[in-house]
Scaffold this active site. Structure first.
Site, PDB file in Angstrom:
ATOM      1  N   LEU A  97       0.818  -1.212   0.000  1.00 45.94           N
ATOM      2  CA  LEU A  97       0.000   0.000   0.000  1.00 45.94           C
ATOM      3  C   LEU A  97       0.850   1.259   0.000  1.00 45.94           C
ATOM      4  O   LEU A  97       0.438   2.305  -0.513  1.00 45.94           O
ATOM      5  CB  LEU A  97      -0.922   0.016   1.223  1.00 45.94           C
ATOM      6  CG  LEU A  97      -1.994  -1.071   1.290  1.00 45.94           C
ATOM      7  CD1 LEU A  97      -2.732  -0.999   2.624  1.00 45.94           C
ATOM      8  CD2 LEU A  97      -2.978  -0.936   0.131  1.00 45.94           C
ATOM      9  N   GLY A  98       2.022   1.199   0.602  1.00 42.19           N
ATOM     10  CA  GLY A  98       2.874   2.381   0.686  1.00 42.19           C
ATOM     11  C   GLY A  98       4.109   2.096   1.507  1.00 42.19           C
ATOM     12  O   GLY A  98       4.295   1.003   2.053  1.00 42.19           O
ATOM     13  N   GLU A  99       4.971   3.100   1.596  1.00 39.71           N
ATOM     14  CA  GLU A  99       6.218   2.963   2.335  1.00 39.71           C
ATOM     15  C   GLU A  99       6.584   4.298   2.949  1.00 39.71           C
ATOM     16  O   GLU A  99       6.445   5.343   2.316  1.00 39.71           O
ATOM     17  CB  GLU A  99       7.339   2.479   1.420  1.00 39.71           C
ATOM     18  CG  GLU A  99       8.658   2.235   2.126  1.00 39.71           C
ATOM     19  CD  GLU A  99       9.719   1.670   1.194  1.00 39.71           C
ATOM     20  OE1 GLU A  99      10.815   1.347   1.682  1.00 39.71           O
ATOM     21  OE2 GLU A  99       9.440   1.566  -0.013  1.00 39.71           O
ATOM     22  N   PHE A 102       8.862   4.450   8.785  1.00 41.23           N
ATOM     23  CA  PHE A 102       8.709   3.293   9.663  1.00 41.23           C
ATOM     24  C   PHE A 102       9.036   2.012   8.914  1.00 41.23           C
ATOM     25  O   PHE A 102       9.696   1.116   9.430  1.00 41.23           O
ATOM     26  CB  PHE A 102       7.265   3.256  10.176  1.00 41.23           C
ATOM     27  CG  PHE A 102       6.961   2.129  11.118  1.00 41.23           C
ATOM     28  CD1 PHE A 102       6.717   0.847  10.650  1.00 41.23           C
ATOM     29  CD2 PHE A 102       6.876   2.352  12.478  1.00 41.23           C
ATOM     30  CE1 PHE A 102       6.426  -0.193  11.512  1.00 41.23           C
ATOM     31  CE2 PHE A 102       6.571   1.324  13.352  1.00 41.23           C
ATOM     32  CZ  PHE A 102       6.342   0.048  12.859  1.00 41.23           C
ATOM     33  N   GLY A 103       8.573   1.894   7.692  1.00 39.32           N
ATOM     34  CA  GLY A 103       8.750   0.697   6.891  1.00 39.32           C
ATOM     35  C   GLY A 103       7.659   0.599   5.847  1.00 39.32           C
ATOM     36  O   GLY A 103       7.162   1.616   5.371  1.00 39.32           O
ATOM     37  N   VAL A 105       3.841  -0.827   4.277  1.00 36.94           N
ATOM     38  CA  VAL A 105       2.470  -1.114   4.685  1.00 36.94           C
ATOM     39  C   VAL A 105       1.839  -2.001   3.624  1.00 36.94           C
ATOM     40  O   VAL A 105       1.888  -1.673   2.428  1.00 36.94           O
ATOM     41  CB  VAL A 105       1.644   0.182   4.857  1.00 36.94           C
ATOM     42  CG1 VAL A 105       0.236  -0.148   5.342  1.00 36.94           C
ATOM     43  CG2 VAL A 105       2.331   1.135   5.827  1.00 36.94           C
ATOM     44  N   LYS A 126       1.412  -2.734   8.992  1.00 39.77           N
ATOM     45  CA  LYS A 126       2.627  -1.920   8.913  1.00 39.77           C
ATOM     46  C   LYS A 126       3.801  -2.712   9.487  1.00 39.77           C
ATOM     47  O   LYS A 126       3.752  -3.189  10.616  1.00 39.77           O
ATOM     48  CB  LYS A 126       2.444  -0.609   9.695  1.00 39.77           C
ATOM     49  CG  LYS A 126       3.620   0.359   9.558  1.00 39.77           C
ATOM     50  CD  LYS A 126       3.463   1.563  10.475  1.00 39.77           C
ATOM     51  CE  LYS A 126       2.420   2.530   9.994  1.00 39.77           C
ATOM     52  NZ  LYS A 126       2.437   3.787  10.795  1.00 39.77           N
ATOM     53  N   ASP A 221       2.945  15.520  13.369  1.00 37.82           N
ATOM     54  CA  ASP A 221       3.241  15.208  11.971  1.00 37.82           C
ATOM     55  C   ASP A 221       1.955  15.247  11.142  1.00 37.82           C
ATOM     56  O   ASP A 221       1.689  14.341  10.355  1.00 37.82           O
ATOM     57  CB  ASP A 221       3.907  13.835  11.868  1.00 37.82           C
ATOM     58  CG  ASP A 221       4.681  13.666  10.557  1.00 37.82           C
ATOM     59  OD1 ASP A 221       5.007  14.699   9.923  1.00 37.82           O
ATOM     60  OD2 ASP A 221       4.948  12.519  10.167  1.00 37.82           O
TER      61      ASP A 221
END
Length: 415
Positions: A97-99, A102-103, A105, A126, A221
Site C-alpha cells: 500500500l505504501g512505504e 517506519f517501513g 504497509v 505496517k 506530523d
C-alpha cells in the site's frame, strides 16, 4: 510515498529534557535493547501506562526497568508473525500500500476464525524496517496511544505483533487511501468542494480530540499523507509514531528534538524546538491551503518564490479578488465564494507566526461546520473565468483582454 523528513539536530547521542535524542546515526548506533531501555525511562510512556505487558514474547526486552509498565488497551489483538505473513502473502509487493520512515504497509484480509470476536475484514499491516532505529520507538508510541484512544476520526488500531526482532501494527483498512493521493495525483478525480470541506472538518475533529485529552497529545506530523479516507471520504488521522504528550496550560512548552515534515512544521518549533498544540494548528493551516490551491506544501518543481506554499499563498488570502487566482483550477469554479473566503481567512490565522494568534481546534471545527450548506458557487455567480485550466483568464487580466478585444473591433469597423 517518500520517507518523512528527519532533520539531524545533534552530533552525538544524548538525553535532554527526558526525551531521547538520536544524533548522527552513522557514527552512533545504539542497540535496540539500549533504545528500549531509554524509551522505558521516559516520563512520556510512564504517564500513559497502567498495567504490565503480560507474557508477550517481547516483554523481557521492553520491561527494562521494574517501574516500566504499559497499557495496550482493551480490545487490541496480539498477532503471530506467521499469521500476518499468511494474510499478506508473505508481505508480497502485490499487496503493498505504501512505504514511509517506519517501513512498508501491506494490505491483508482476516476472517472471523482468526480470533474470537474479531470480524472478517480487510486490514493494513505496517511492518517495521529492521534496519531503522526510530521505528521501534514509533511502534511503541502507536501501540500505547492508539491502545488508549478511540475516536471516529482516528484510524483504528486492531492489533500488533512483537516477535523476536519483528515489530508490526495492524490497522483497519482505509479504502480511499490518503488525502495526498487525491489532491496531487492527477490520475484521480478531483475532490469536490463539499468533499474537501468534509475532510477538513473530520481531520480537525481528530486533532481537537487529541488536544482535548486529559493530557493533551501533540500529533506533531499532521500532513495530507497522514489523513486517510474511508469509503465515504470520512477523514481519519494515522501514523502516531511522533506524537507527544503535550504541555498543560497556554504558556508552557516542551523542548524536544525537531522532527516532522518540511513545509508543515511550525516555524517556532523548527527554530527553537518549542512544541505545543499550536504547532499542530499551524500544520493544519498548511493542509487547508493545500485543499484550497491543490498545491503541495513544498514543491521543488515550482519557481523558487513558489516552492513553499505558505510563503506563496499568504498574500492572496486576505483578498476575495486575489484568492480566486490561486484556487485549485480542478474545482473549475464549483466552490462557494463565501466558503472559500472563510477557509482562506481561517488558514491565515492558523499559519500566523505568533502561536498565540492561532485558533484552538474546537474553534476551527465550529467555523468549518458553519460553511457546509453554502451554495453560492463561484462558477454560477460570475466569480470564475469562463475558460479554466492552463489557459484560464485571471481576474486581473480579464478586463484588459476584454478592452483589447473591444479596441480591435472598433479598429476593424473604422477600416
Amino acid at each position: 510515498m517518500p520517507r518523512p523528513w528527519r532533520p539531524i539536530a545533534a552530533a552525538k547521542c544524548c538525553t535532554a529534557d527526558d526525551h531521547v535524542v538520536l544524533g548522527n546515526l552513522s557514527r552512533c548506533r545504539p542497540t535496540r535493547a539500549d533504545l528500549s531501555k531509554k524509551v522505558a525511562e521516559l516520563r512520556f510512556f510512564r504517564r500513559l501506562s497502567s498495567s504490565d505487558l503480560g507474557s508477550s514474547p517481547c516483554s523481557a526486552r521492553l520491561n527494562a526497568s521494574d517501574e516500566f509498565s504499559h497499557s495496550f488497551g482493551a480490545g487490541l489483538y496480539a498477532f503471530q508473525l506467521s499469521e500476518l505473513k499468511a494474510i499478506t502473502h508473505d508481505f508480497s509487493s502485490n499487496f503493498l500500500l505504501g512505504e514511509g520512515g517506519f517501513g512498508t504497509v501491506h494490505k491483508g484480509y482476516i476472517d472471523d476464525r482468526m480470533r474470537p470476536g474479531l470480524k472478517a475484514q480487510a486490514v493494513a499491516v505496517k511492518l517495521l524496517d529492521a534496519e531503522g532505529l526510530q521505528g521501534h520507538r514509533e511502534w511503541l508510541a502507536e501501540v500505547i496511544l492508539l491502545g488508549q484512544f478511540r475516536h471516529p476520526h482516528l484510524v483504528k488500531l486492531i492489533g500488533y505483533c512483537c516477535e523476536d526482532e519483528e515489530r508490526l501494527l495492524v490497522y483497519e483498512f482505509m479504502p480511499r487511501g490518503s488525502l495526498e493521493n487525491h489532491l496531487f495525483r492527477r490520475i484521480s478525480m478531483a475532490l469536490s468542494w463539499g468533499t474537501r470541506l468534509k475532510i477538513a472538518i473530520g481531520a480537525a475533529k481528530g486533532l481537537a480530540f487529541l488536544h482535548g485529552a486529559e493530557k493533551p497529545v501533540i500529533y506533531r506530523d499532521f500532513k495530507t499523507s497522514n489523513i486517510l479516507l474511508d469509503h465515504d471520504f470520512a477523514a481519519k488521522l494515522s501514523d502516531f509514531g511522533l506524537a507527544k504528550m503535550g504541555p498543560e496550560g497556554e504558556d508552557t512548552h516542551v523542548t524536544t528534538r525537531v522532527m516532522g515534515t518540511h513545509g508543515y512544521a511550525a516555524p517556532e518549533y523548527v527554530m527553537t524546538g518549542h512544541l505545543t498544540t499550536k504547532s499542530d494548528v499551524y500544520s493544519y493551516g498548511v493542509v487547508l491551503l493545500e485543499l484550497l490551491t491543490g498545491r503541495r506544501a513544498m514543491d521543488k518543481t515550482k519557481p523558487k518564490n513558489e516552492e513553499k506554499l505558505v510563503d506563496w499563498a499568504k498574500p492572496y488570502l486576505s483578498s476575495s479578488r486575489r484568492l480566486r487566482c490561486i484556487m485549485d483550477h480542478r474545482l473549475a469554479g464549483n466552490y462557494s465564494t463565501k466558503g472559500s473566503r472563510e477557509v482562506a481567512s481561517l488558514a491565515l490565522r492558523c499559519i500566523s507566526p505568533n502561536p498565540k494568534d492561532r485558533p484552538r481546534m474546537p474553534t476551527v471545527v465550529e467555523t468549518l461546520q458553519g460553511l457546509q450548506h453554502l451554495k453560492d458557487m463561484a462558477v454560477s455567480s460570475g466569480a470564475w473565468p469562463p475558460i479554466v485550466g492552463r489557459h484560464a483568464i485571471s481576474a486581473k487580466t480579464k478586463p484588459d483582454n476584454t478592452a483589447n478585444a473591444r479596441r480591435r473591433s472598433i479598429s476593424t469597423k473604422l477600416a
